[in-house]
Design a protein around this motif. Sequence first.
Motif, PDB file in Angstrom:
ATOM      1  N   THR A  18     -13.839   9.304   2.067  1.00  9.48           N
ATOM      2  CA  THR A  18     -13.031   8.388   1.966  1.00  9.48           C
ATOM      3  C   THR A  18     -12.141   8.221   3.570  1.00  9.48           C
ATOM      4  O   THR A  18     -13.190   6.355   4.136  1.00  9.48           O
ATOM      5  N   HIS A  65      -3.341   9.665  -1.544  1.00  9.63           N
ATOM      6  CA  HIS A  65      -3.744  10.520  -0.594  1.00  9.63           C
ATOM      7  C   HIS A  65      -2.867  11.889  -0.909  1.00  9.63           C
ATOM      8  O   HIS A  65      -1.992  12.177  -0.689  1.00  9.63           O
ATOM      9  N   TRP A 121      -9.451  -2.996  -0.727  1.00 18.55           N
ATOM     10  CA  TRP A 121      -8.619  -3.394  -0.655  1.00 18.55           C
ATOM     11  C   TRP A 121      -8.150  -4.538  -0.377  1.00 18.55           C
ATOM     12  O   TRP A 121      -7.416  -5.556  -0.867  1.00 18.55           O
ATOM     13  N   HIS A 127      -3.969  -2.349   5.033  1.00 16.91           N
ATOM     14  CA  HIS A 127      -3.880  -3.506   4.084  1.00 16.91           C
ATOM     15  C   HIS A 127      -3.211  -4.734   3.703  1.00 16.91           C
ATOM     16  O   HIS A 127      -3.694  -5.636   2.621  1.00 16.91           O
ATOM     17  N   ALA A 152       0.620   2.514  -2.435  1.00 19.13           N
ATOM     18  CA  ALA A 152      -0.223   2.911  -1.245  1.00 19.13           C
ATOM     19  C   ALA A 152       1.292   4.295  -0.586  1.00 19.13           C
ATOM     20  O   ALA A 152       1.895   4.278   0.035  1.00 19.13           O
ATOM     21  N   TYR A 158      -7.700   3.855  -5.826  1.00 18.53           N
ATOM     22  CA  TYR A 158      -8.714   4.793  -5.063  1.00 18.53           C
ATOM     23  C   TYR A 158      -7.609   6.530  -4.912  1.00 18.53           C
ATOM     24  O   TYR A 158      -6.774   6.103  -3.696  1.00 18.53           O
ATOM     25  N   CYS A 190      -7.838   9.725  -2.586  1.00 16.43           N
ATOM     26  CA  CYS A 190      -8.800  10.583  -1.781  1.00 16.43           C
ATOM     27  C   CYS A 190      -8.102  12.078  -1.902  1.00 16.43           C
ATOM     28  O   CYS A 190      -6.684  12.532  -1.588  1.00 16.43           O
ATOM     29  N   TYR A 228      -3.204   3.298  -3.411  1.00 14.89           N
ATOM     30  CA  TYR A 228      -4.319   3.676  -2.871  1.00 14.89           C
ATOM     31  C   TYR A 228      -3.507   5.407  -3.174  1.00 14.89           C
ATOM     32  O   TYR A 228      -2.367   4.993  -2.548  1.00 14.89           O
ATOM     33  N   ALA A 265      -4.720   2.501   4.966  1.00  9.11           N
ATOM     34  CA  ALA A 265      -4.305   1.926   3.396  1.00  9.11           C
ATOM     35  C   ALA A 265      -3.260   1.014   3.902  1.00  9.11           C
ATOM     36  O   ALA A 265      -3.348  -0.295   3.256  1.00  9.11           O
ATOM     37  N   LEU A 313     -13.651   0.390   0.906  1.00  6.30           N
ATOM     38  CA  LEU A 313     -12.732   0.991   0.770  1.00  6.30           C
ATOM     39  C   LEU A 313     -12.206  -0.498   1.679  1.00  6.30           C
ATOM     40  O   LEU A 313     -10.932  -1.163   0.199  1.00  6.30           O
ATOM     41  N   SER A 314     -12.464  -0.653   2.814  1.00  9.96           N
ATOM     42  CA  SER A 314     -11.370  -2.193   3.361  1.00  9.96           C
ATOM     43  C   SER A 314     -12.109  -2.964   2.945  1.00  9.96           C
ATOM     44  O   SER A 314     -10.188  -3.778   2.033  1.00  9.96           O
TER      45      SER A 314
END
Length: 296
Positions: A98, A202, A110, A169, A174, A118, A120, A200, A166, A106-107
């Motif tokens: 990630t 995490h 987004w 973006h 997130a 997504y 991680c 996202y 994240a 990934l960027s």
Amino acid sequence: MKDNGLMAPGDALCAGCGQATAARIVVDTAGPNTILVNATGCLEVSTSLFPTSSWEVPWIHSLFENTAAVAAGVEAALKYQDKLGEVKVIAQAGDGGTADIGLQALSGMWERGHDVLYVCYDNSAYMNTGVQRSSLTPFGASTSTSPSGSHSGGNPFREKNMLKIAAAHHIPYAASASVGYPRDLRRKVKKALSIKGPKYLHVLVPCPLGWRHETRLTIKLGKLAVETGLFPMVEYEYGEITAVYKIKEIAEVEEYLKPQGRFAHLFDDSEKSLNQLERIRDLAKYNINYYGLLKE
Ligand SMILES: Cc1ncc(C[n+]2csc(CCOP(=O)(O)OP(=O)(O)O)c2C)c(N)n1
Ligand code: SF4
């Protein structure tokens, strides 16, 4: 907690692997109408030993570099077939996949606004290839590429803040979570999947092999990371913080670090180690103040 068995038993993940528990919760919460895209790493190799698979949902192995791009392609195909919404797309990868190798795809995913969750799984190193340091390895941790020794105090760098990357973006959702708080993780997966657009998660997943802790301590360490302030659990919506997990009583960083072999060198009473411990305490204090983590 009810388990629908969408990640079947019999994988080759280590005993006490935090990633195994977290992934089971994620897929189980998402339900059977899910397509999983999985980057290379422990979770992928240990659940897809040919000719078997642990996954009771459609599952695609991608490279590190293109996991988010593959997930975006799956989403576009579902959209074309008018099945998006009915079928959910989840991409999953480790911290290396990630924050390092897959970051640019990934960027892009987004930025283009694909309706993909997504996840991680952050075990804070490249575990599958022998515990090499990643850009999410914490300061001071000994890994095979940042070994502690007479000239080194372990990893000299501070980890990236992937959640802020994240959130920067401006994606709809997130959040950070820890396998130490399974109900909270389940709630966040449900919430993420109820929102359209890129999401996202995490998730901190202690790894007995790389962190060098006893297998029975995985969940406890997942909790202590949060209670010390070292791993804040925060939710962002469109780039703004909307919720923070508040800590009732702050735990000492030593309580979290001592059971982990990767930090053993910090307890030799040398001046260098005492300075490093002070820096880790400062990082925890910084998070506690910055995110307002303490319950009043
Ligand atoms: C582009 C590329 N570089 C390196 C590798 C070798 N490799 C396979 S697994 C792995 C480590 C994975 O680390 P992470 O994504 O953090 O997942 P973990 O195994 O820790 O769960 C690496 C470097 C690869 N497969 N592809
Ligand atoms: S090395 Fe760590 S992350 Fe990989 S399977 Fe074992 S415990 Fe899990």
